[in-house]
Design a protein around this motif. Structure first.
Motif, PDB file in Angstrom:
ATOM      1  N   ARG A 119       0.843  -1.203   0.000  1.00  0.00           N
ATOM      2  CA  ARG A 119       0.000   0.000   0.000  1.00  0.00           C
ATOM      3  C   ARG A 119       0.880   1.256   0.000  1.00  0.00           C
ATOM      4  O   ARG A 119       0.616   2.210  -0.742  1.00  0.00           O
ATOM      5  N   MET A 120       1.934   1.254   0.791  1.00  0.00           N
ATOM      6  CA  MET A 120       2.841   2.417   0.831  1.00  0.00           C
ATOM      7  C   MET A 120       3.581   2.576  -0.494  1.00  0.00           C
ATOM      8  O   MET A 120       3.774   3.692  -0.977  1.00  0.00           O
ATOM      9  N   LEU A 121       4.002   1.438  -1.067  1.00  0.00           N
ATOM     10  CA  LEU A 121       4.770   1.478  -2.322  1.00  0.00           C
ATOM     11  C   LEU A 121       3.917   1.935  -3.505  1.00  0.00           C
ATOM     12  O   LEU A 121       4.446   2.204  -4.580  1.00  0.00           O
ATOM     13  N   ALA A 122       2.598   1.990  -3.291  1.00  0.00           N
ATOM     14  CA  ALA A 122       1.719   2.427  -4.377  1.00  0.00           C
ATOM     15  C   ALA A 122       1.274   3.875  -4.168  1.00  0.00           C
ATOM     16  O   ALA A 122       0.518   4.416  -4.978  1.00  0.00           O
ATOM     17  N   ASP A 123       1.737   4.495  -3.081  1.00  0.00           N
ATOM     18  CA  ASP A 123       1.222   5.814  -2.697  1.00  0.00           C
ATOM     19  C   ASP A 123       2.341   6.864  -2.733  1.00  0.00           C
ATOM     20  O   ASP A 123       3.241   6.847  -1.881  1.00  0.00           O
ATOM     21  N   PRO A 124       2.279   7.774  -3.701  1.00  0.00           N
ATOM     22  CA  PRO A 124       3.355   8.769  -3.841  1.00  0.00           C
ATOM     23  C   PRO A 124       3.458   9.744  -2.662  1.00  0.00           C
ATOM     24  O   PRO A 124       4.440  10.480  -2.563  1.00  0.00           O
ATOM     25  N   ASP A 125       2.475   9.745  -1.755  1.00  0.00           N
ATOM     26  CA  ASP A 125       2.585  10.605  -0.569  1.00  0.00           C
ATOM     27  C   ASP A 125       3.744  10.179   0.332  1.00  0.00           C
ATOM     28  O   ASP A 125       4.307  10.992   1.057  1.00  0.00           O
ATOM     29  N   TYR A 126       4.086   8.880   0.292  1.00  0.00           N
ATOM     30  CA  TYR A 126       5.233   8.412   1.086  1.00  0.00           C
ATOM     31  C   TYR A 126       6.506   8.716   0.315  1.00  0.00           C
ATOM     32  O   TYR A 126       6.746   8.146  -0.750  1.00  0.00           O
ATOM     33  N   ALA A 127       7.314   9.620   0.867  1.00  0.00           N
ATOM     34  CA  ALA A 127       8.562   9.990   0.191  1.00  0.00           C
ATOM     35  C   ALA A 127       9.661   8.979   0.492  1.00  0.00           C
ATOM     36  O   ALA A 127      10.602   8.825  -0.282  1.00  0.00           O
ATOM     37  N   LEU A 128       9.534   8.298   1.627  1.00  0.00           N
ATOM     38  CA  LEU A 128      10.532   7.282   2.015  1.00  0.00           C
ATOM     39  C   LEU A 128       9.812   6.110   2.661  1.00  0.00           C
ATOM     40  O   LEU A 128       8.963   6.302   3.544  1.00  0.00           O
ATOM     41  N   VAL A 129      10.127   4.916   2.198  1.00  0.00           N
ATOM     42  CA  VAL A 129       9.570   3.699   2.786  1.00  0.00           C
ATOM     43  C   VAL A 129      10.737   2.817   3.222  1.00  0.00           C
ATOM     44  O   VAL A 129      11.626   2.515   2.414  1.00  0.00           O
TER      45      VAL A 129
END
Ligand code: ATP
Ligand code: MG
Length: 201
Positions: A119-129
């Motif tokens: 889910r995070m890897l699909a969301d450009p709002d997360y600048a760093l995962v």
């Protein structure tokens, strides 16, 4: 050689060095979401990733952290970063593989964890995962490595990802932009010193 000659030679060397460094800085002019892999047997993989979490938060960037394998929720990193507004922190493990001793359970836990990571890897709002200790899930085939690498490869173009864990596979290293292998020269644990707060947890 006189002190004056020594100083002059130093200045000339530094001038040449500066020209070389300035030229390389000028060449490195593109921006890109990076994949960093921190692997090897030495200490400093996860703590390096958390250093980047601190940097990113300092710039007001949104950060997601998935801690696989480990189940402890009393670490200093979680206590500190978990309460930062821009940081989403998930502890997604049941414990070390030698503690759970249950492959089926480890696989089910890994899949639930990967749903959150994906889910995070699909969301450009997360600048760093940060995918902490992900390598074990791939090396034990708890997750399908091809699917995991595809999810990472297809992430938003400006998103940075840090993967930690020992024995990173060749395909993961090949996909990465930066790979650091931390060497184990000495570790206090082998001298009978237990994990220390602020250093190891
Ligand atoms: P850290 O979280 O301290 O940066 P790490 O991510 O590089 O460590 P892990 O294998 O995830 O390494 O380590 C988990 C725990 O084991 C940490 O408390 C760490 O200090 C300790 N550790 C790391 N490397 C070694 C080692 N070579 N020998 C013994 N203990 C280690
Ligand atoms: Mg670690």
């Amino acid at each position: 050689m006189s002190k004056q000659d020594q100083n002059q030679r130093h200045q000339q060397r530094m001038e040449r060095k500066k020209a070389v460094i300035d030229a390389s800085i000028a060449r490195a002019s593109t921006d890109k979401g990076l994949l960093l892999v921190l692997t090897g047997n030495g200490k400093g993989k996860s703590s390096s990733a958390f250093g980047m979490v601190g940097r990113a938060l300092g710039h007001g960037m949104k950060v997601g952290v998935c801690q696989f394998i480990k189940s402890r929720t009393d670490t200093g990193e979680e206590a500190f970063f978990g309460k930062q507004a821009n940081c989403e922190w998930h502890v997604l493990g049941d414990g070390f593989t030698w503690d759970t001793q249950d492959r089926e359970q480890d696989i089910a836990t890994s899949r639930r964890g990967w749903d959150i990571a994906r889910r995070m890897l699909a969301d450009p709002d997360y600048a760093l995962v940060v995918l902490d200790e992900l390598t074990y899930l791939l090396n034990y085939s708890y997750l399908d490595a091809e699917h995991v690498l595809a999810d990472i490869a297809q992430r938003p173009p400006m998103q940075h990802v840090v993967v930690t864990g020992r024995a990173a596979s060749l395909p993961l290293r090949e996909l990465a932009d930066t790979v650091s292998v931390i060497e184990d020269e000495k570790h206090a644990f082998r001298a009978g010193i237990q994990a220390q707060k602020g250093i190891d947890l």
